[in-house]
Design a protein around this motif. Structure first.
Motif, PDB file in Angstrom:
ATOM      1  N   LEU A 271       0.823  -1.210   0.000  1.00  0.00           N
ATOM      2  CA  LEU A 271       0.000   0.000   0.000  1.00  0.00           C
ATOM      3  C   LEU A 271       0.861   1.267   0.000  1.00  0.00           C
ATOM      4  O   LEU A 271       0.557   2.246  -0.702  1.00  0.00           O
ATOM      5  N   LEU A 272       1.938   1.262   0.761  1.00  0.00           N
ATOM      6  CA  LEU A 272       2.805   2.437   0.812  1.00  0.00           C
ATOM      7  C   LEU A 272       3.472   2.679  -0.532  1.00  0.00           C
ATOM      8  O   LEU A 272       3.610   3.837  -0.966  1.00  0.00           O
ATOM      9  N   ALA A 273       3.867   1.611  -1.206  1.00  0.00           N
ATOM     10  CA  ALA A 273       4.485   1.777  -2.535  1.00  0.00           C
ATOM     11  C   ALA A 273       3.481   2.382  -3.508  1.00  0.00           C
ATOM     12  O   ALA A 273       3.841   3.250  -4.329  1.00  0.00           O
ATOM     13  N   MET A 274       2.228   1.940  -3.434  1.00  0.00           N
ATOM     14  CA  MET A 274       1.210   2.514  -4.317  1.00  0.00           C
ATOM     15  C   MET A 274       0.953   3.975  -3.955  1.00  0.00           C
ATOM     16  O   MET A 274       0.798   4.828  -4.836  1.00  0.00           O
ATOM     17  N   ALA A 275       0.930   4.272  -2.657  1.00  0.00           N
ATOM     18  CA  ALA A 275       0.689   5.649  -2.226  1.00  0.00           C
ATOM     19  C   ALA A 275       1.837   6.571  -2.642  1.00  0.00           C
ATOM     20  O   ALA A 275       1.610   7.748  -2.956  1.00  0.00           O
ATOM     21  N   GLU A 276       3.065   6.062  -2.634  1.00  0.00           N
ATOM     22  CA  GLU A 276       4.219   6.892  -2.984  1.00  0.00           C
ATOM     23  C   GLU A 276       4.156   7.361  -4.440  1.00  0.00           C
ATOM     24  O   GLU A 276       4.743   8.383  -4.795  1.00  0.00           O
ATOM     25  N   GLN A 277       3.453   6.626  -5.263  1.00  0.00           N
ATOM     26  CA  GLN A 277       3.299   7.048  -6.670  1.00  0.00           C
ATOM     27  C   GLN A 277       2.480   8.331  -6.767  1.00  0.00           C
ATOM     28  O   GLN A 277       2.493   8.997  -7.797  1.00  0.00           O
ATOM     29  N   ARG A 278       1.764   8.655  -5.659  1.00  0.00           N
ATOM     30  CA  ARG A 278       0.931   9.867  -5.655  1.00  0.00           C
ATOM     31  C   ARG A 278       1.255  10.739  -4.446  1.00  0.00           C
ATOM     32  O   ARG A 278       0.408  11.434  -3.921  1.00  0.00           O
ATOM     33  N   ALA A 279       2.497  10.671  -3.991  1.00  0.00           N
ATOM     34  CA  ALA A 279       2.899  11.435  -2.803  1.00  0.00           C
ATOM     35  C   ALA A 279       2.840  12.927  -3.058  1.00  0.00           C
ATOM     36  O   ALA A 279       3.053  13.382  -4.165  1.00  0.00           O
TER      37      ALA A 279
END
Length: 346
Positions: free
Chosen positions: A338-346
């Motif tokens: 989830l964090l990796a996916m969120a980092e794409q939209r940080a």
């Protein structure tokens, strides 16, 4: 500050909250839980309280009784003030906080609302055959699907494209207490889930009387037993049921995610009594547990005279297979996903 990660927690049963808290340990302060009845039940995790969406006359039964409803929705009653407010609160939070993504565990309607509000959705896909139009549309609209169980427990009839879009994370349960080395071991633990159960007080009393050499303990909310035998102990609601499971020599419970994950984690012999749930959720999982030789399964509560044989069969079924279906690093792996996916939209 990094954009938050929302997590919608459904209020029926307790597995949704347990998964959210398991992920919170690894995600940290970015995680914000949205749901009903979360106050005082999330530790230090931030929450957004939502009004109840139950129908006054029937609570939440998953059916709205409406004659006119799009196939893409499951529960959309007309003229419900609580739902109006829920939609407004979720939409306002999305507009103000611009979350990087929202995990939906579970609600087709919340998933579609988030997607309409320009927010990526990660949908938690539960067990059972969920091939109805509403679920399939939610799956298509989601950026990703996660399943809180091993792939071996998935329903064989799940469409191939849904499986391909799913990442499987077993072990998504709240932190387990390690039992003390000298902790006393009890015999039979019956776990009654928060989502309703076929198990009742008279049936428990009859089973205990039929097995006077066994000690029965019951964790969960259930009607009082007025004439309980001496070998039947009612524990009431237990927050750390994993610790009780660790102490048992045989565990009896339904096929819900929480109890199944906890039993697999502990590696205990398991008698699974799947409850009737929408989309055949528990019965589907029970069939896969039986196929994997990870549980003994009965479709109904055994009659009193069968209990000695059923308990002997369950105790003899302990093969260690269940441990292969549980990943102790599941919460950390899911959080990293989830964090990796969120980092794409940080």
């Amino acid at each position: 500050m990094a954009r938050p990660i929302g997590y919608y927690v459904h209020h029926h049963g307790d597995g949704h909250r347990q998964r959210a808290l398991a992920l919170a340990d690894s995600i940290g302060e970015r995680l914000v839980l949205l749901g009903t009845g979360l106050a005082g039940r999330t530790g230090g995790v931030r929450t957004i309280e939502l009004p109840d969406d139950c129908l006054p006359e029937q609570g939440f039964a998953g059916a709205d009784g409406e004659a006119h409803r799009a196939q893409a929705l499951h529960f959309a009653p007309i003229d419900h003030d609580g739902i109006r407010e829920r939609v407004a609160i979720v939409s306002r939070w999305i507009a103000d906080e611009r979350p990087a993504l929202i995990v939906v565990d579970v609600s087709v309607e919340v998933a579609m609302l988030a997607r309409l509000a320009a927010t990526p959705v990660v949908y938690v896909r539960l067990a059972g055959l969920r091939d109805d139009p509403a679920h399939l549309d939610a799956f298509r609209a989601a950026h990703a699907l996660i399943a809180p169980f091993d792939e071996a427990l998935d329903d064989p009839a799940t469409p191939d494209w849904v499986r391909a879009k799913t990442t499987y994370f077993s072990g998504l349960t709240a932190h387990r207490s390690e039992p003390a080395p000298d902790a006393p071991r009890d015999d039979i633990l019956v776990v009654v889930g928060a989502g309703g159960s076929m198990i009742d007080g008279p049936a428990l009393a009859a089973a205990a009387r039929a097995t006077p050499d066994r000690h029965w303990r019951v964790a969960g909310l259930i009607e009082p037993v007025s004439d309980a035998p001496a070998n039947l102990q009612m524990l009431g609601w237990v927050d750390d049921v994993a610790a009780e499971i660790d102490r048992a020599t045989v565990v009896i419970g339904g096929g819900g995610d929480g109890v199944v994950s906890a039993v697999l984690a502990a590696g205990q012999p398991f008698l699974c009594l799947p409850e009737a749930r929408p989309f055949d959720e528990q019965r589907s999982k029970a069939r896969q547990l039986r196929a994997a030789r990870a549980a003994v399964v009965r479709e109904s509560w055994p009659v009193a005279e069968d209990w000695q044989a059923v308990l002997a069969e369950t105790a003899a079924s302990a093969t260690g297979v269940g441990a292969k279906l549980h990943d102790p690093d599941g919460p950390a792996r899911a959080a990293a996903f989830l964090l990796a996916m969120a980092e794409q939209r940080a």
